[in-house]
Design a protein around this motif. Sequence first.
Motif, PDB file in Angstrom:
ATOM      1  N   LEU A 232     -37.578  36.806 -54.671  1.00  0.00           N
ATOM      2  CA  LEU A 232     -36.798  37.980 -55.069  1.00  0.00           C
ATOM      3  C   LEU A 232     -36.674  38.967 -53.910  1.00  0.00           C
ATOM      4  N   VAL A 233     -37.741  39.108 -53.133  1.00  0.00           N
ATOM      5  CA  VAL A 233     -37.664  39.966 -51.947  1.00  0.00           C
ATOM      6  C   VAL A 233     -36.619  39.424 -50.977  1.00  0.00           C
ATOM      7  N   LYS A 234     -36.660  38.110 -50.742  1.00  0.00           N
ATOM      8  CA  LYS A 234     -35.693  37.510 -49.828  1.00  0.00           C
ATOM      9  C   LYS A 234     -34.263  37.733 -50.321  1.00  0.00           C
ATOM     10  N   PHE A 261     -40.190  36.736 -44.419  1.00  0.00           N
ATOM     11  CA  PHE A 261     -40.315  36.212 -45.779  1.00  0.00           C
ATOM     12  C   PHE A 261     -39.929  34.738 -45.860  1.00  0.00           C
ATOM     13  N   ASP A 262     -39.047  34.272 -44.986  1.00  0.00           N
ATOM     14  CA  ASP A 262     -38.807  32.829 -44.907  1.00  0.00           C
ATOM     15  C   ASP A 262     -40.092  32.105 -44.550  1.00  0.00           C
ATOM     16  N   GLY A 264     -43.164  33.292 -45.035  1.00  0.00           N
ATOM     17  CA  GLY A 264     -44.087  33.418 -46.161  1.00  0.00           C
ATOM     18  C   GLY A 264     -43.790  32.417 -47.258  1.00  0.00           C
ATOM     19  N   ILE A 265     -42.510  32.214 -47.553  1.00  0.00           N
ATOM     20  CA  ILE A 265     -42.113  31.249 -48.577  1.00  0.00           C
ATOM     21  C   ILE A 265     -42.471  29.829 -48.147  1.00  0.00           C
ATOM     22  N   LYS A 266     -42.266  29.523 -46.864  1.00  0.00           N
ATOM     23  CA  LYS A 266     -42.607  28.193 -46.353  1.00  0.00           C
ATOM     24  C   LYS A 266     -44.104  27.935 -46.484  1.00  0.00           C
ATOM     25  N   ARG A 267     -44.912  28.967 -46.236  1.00  0.00           N
ATOM     26  CA  ARG A 267     -46.366  28.796 -46.282  1.00  0.00           C
ATOM     27  C   ARG A 267     -46.914  28.769 -47.704  1.00  0.00           C
ATOM     28  N   TYR A 268     -46.422  29.677 -48.561  1.00  0.00           N
ATOM     29  CA  TYR A 268     -47.093  29.930 -49.837  1.00  0.00           C
ATOM     30  C   TYR A 268     -46.240  29.640 -51.072  1.00  0.00           C
ATOM     31  N   GLY A 269     -44.948  29.375 -50.882  1.00  0.00           N
ATOM     32  CA  GLY A 269     -44.084  29.070 -52.011  1.00  0.00           C
ATOM     33  C   GLY A 269     -43.213  30.251 -52.394  1.00  0.00           C
ATOM     34  N   ASP A 270     -42.023  29.944 -52.920  1.00  0.00           N
ATOM     35  CA  ASP A 270     -41.070  31.023 -53.204  1.00  0.00           C
ATOM     36  C   ASP A 270     -41.481  31.900 -54.369  1.00  0.00           C
ATOM     37  N   ARG A 271     -42.373  31.422 -55.239  1.00  0.00           N
ATOM     38  CA  ARG A 271     -42.815  32.222 -56.391  1.00  0.00           C
ATOM     39  C   ARG A 271     -44.150  32.910 -56.128  1.00  0.00           C
ATOM     40  N   GLU A 272     -44.597  32.907 -54.882  1.00  0.00           N
ATOM     41  CA  GLU A 272     -45.809  33.649 -54.525  1.00  0.00           C
ATOM     42  C   GLU A 272     -45.546  35.142 -54.676  1.00  0.00           C
ATOM     43  N   LEU A 273     -46.536  35.887 -55.129  1.00  0.00           N
ATOM     44  CA  LEU A 273     -46.403  37.329 -55.281  1.00  0.00           C
ATOM     45  C   LEU A 273     -46.098  37.971 -53.926  1.00  0.00           C
ATOM     46  N   SER A 274     -45.141  38.890 -53.914  1.00  0.00           N
ATOM     47  CA  SER A 274     -44.641  39.417 -52.643  1.00  0.00           C
ATOM     48  C   SER A 274     -45.701  40.145 -51.806  1.00  0.00           C
ATOM     49  N   PRO A 275     -46.664  40.890 -52.379  1.00  0.00           N
ATOM     50  CA  PRO A 275     -47.665  41.531 -51.515  1.00  0.00           C
ATOM     51  C   PRO A 275     -48.516  40.532 -50.732  1.00  0.00           C
ATOM     52  N   ASN A 276     -48.507  39.264 -51.149  1.00  0.00           N
ATOM     53  CA  ASN A 276     -49.275  38.266 -50.402  1.00  0.00           C
ATOM     54  C   ASN A 276     -48.615  37.889 -49.088  1.00  0.00           C
ATOM     55  N   ILE A 277     -47.561  38.598 -48.706  1.00  0.00           N
ATOM     56  CA  ILE A 277     -47.042  38.442 -47.354  1.00  0.00           C
ATOM     57  C   ILE A 277     -48.130  38.816 -46.336  1.00  0.00           C
ATOM     58  N   ILE A 278     -49.094  39.611 -46.785  1.00  0.00           N
ATOM     59  CA  ILE A 278     -50.208  39.984 -45.904  1.00  0.00           C
ATOM     60  C   ILE A 278     -51.073  38.776 -45.551  1.00  0.00           C
ATOM     61  N   ARG A 279     -50.988  37.700 -46.336  1.00  0.00           N
ATOM     62  CA  ARG A 279     -51.799  36.506 -46.056  1.00  0.00           C
ATOM     63  C   ARG A 279     -51.459  35.907 -44.697  1.00  0.00           C
ATOM     64  N   ARG A 280     -50.227  36.091 -44.216  1.00  0.00           N
ATOM     65  CA  ARG A 280     -49.864  35.585 -42.884  1.00  0.00           C
ATOM     66  C   ARG A 280     -50.799  36.179 -41.831  1.00  0.00           C
ATOM     67  N   LEU A 281     -51.104  37.471 -41.967  1.00  0.00           N
ATOM     68  CA  LEU A 281     -51.987  38.129 -41.012  1.00  0.00           C
ATOM     69  C   LEU A 281     -53.454  37.863 -41.324  1.00  0.00           C
TER      70      LEU A 281
END
Length: 321
Positions: A232-234, A261-262, A264-281
Amino acid sequence: MKVGFIGLGNVGGKLSGSLLRNGIDLTVHDLNADLVADFVARGAKAGESPAQLMRDCDAVITCLPSPAASDAVMQEMLPEVKEDKIWMEMSTTDEAEAKRLGAMVIERGGAAVDCPVSGGCHRADTGNIAIFAGCDRATFERILPFLTTMGRRILHTGELGSASVLKVVTNYLATVHLVANAEALVTAKAAGMDLNTTYEAIKISSGNSFSHITESQVILNGSRDISFTMDLVKKDVGLFQEVADRANVPLEISPLMVEIFDDGIKRYGDRELSPNIIRRLEDATGLDIRAPGFPPEMLDDEPEEPGYEVIPQGKELKAAE
């Protein structure tokens, strides 16, 4: 006024709940029969189809996950549109699509409004959310009474489509703030800062933002549950980029948000909760960005209050001139 509501998901279910709670004559429709049954148990009527809602209601609200879904629903409703009917699009959608579908309604004698909300699911649940409304002034006056039952701050943004532009603008800013907050929290942790103290420092300073006082809390809790997902963020950032492209604005940060976010989606899936973008770091540094005392989800602790129209700064002066 009889109101139909199509789309009882994360946002739609809360907005329609405010209508029902405040005594609006409400008919609901959703592909999920369990969601409809819950509303019927609370006093709503079950709609048979989008066409039936448009036929039997004065106004029909759509709150759907994509422009394609809104288009499909509109094609079902359109034969039942006639004079005095109102279609209200509360989905986050493209300005051009809101105008295209709205033109079909207006051509048949109805009125069309794009009226997305902003402020988070927790505020949608209490009726304290903000609502933008793009339409002619006469239509805005007609719908204002029940807009103020769904939201607290109601802004007439101008013509049809204008609300959708402002919605993607505000969602884009929230996305930038989320990514910046993630970088700030990870950097503070890496520098040896206490994360509880870091949170308060940002909150009381020029670094504060809506994203920080909501999303940073569920990030630090570890739940990362803000009822919004990466796909949804994307979509929202992509809609913002389309607005800029049409206006020939050479953006620099927006394309980077899409890339982030591309990934993040590749790593964790498109339905991953958006604040988990922090998981990249977190993954890159090996740091755990959690702290005690933060809630697993956001709840609006303000009492529900009557809504009101927000007058943009300077508009009163122009009207008096």
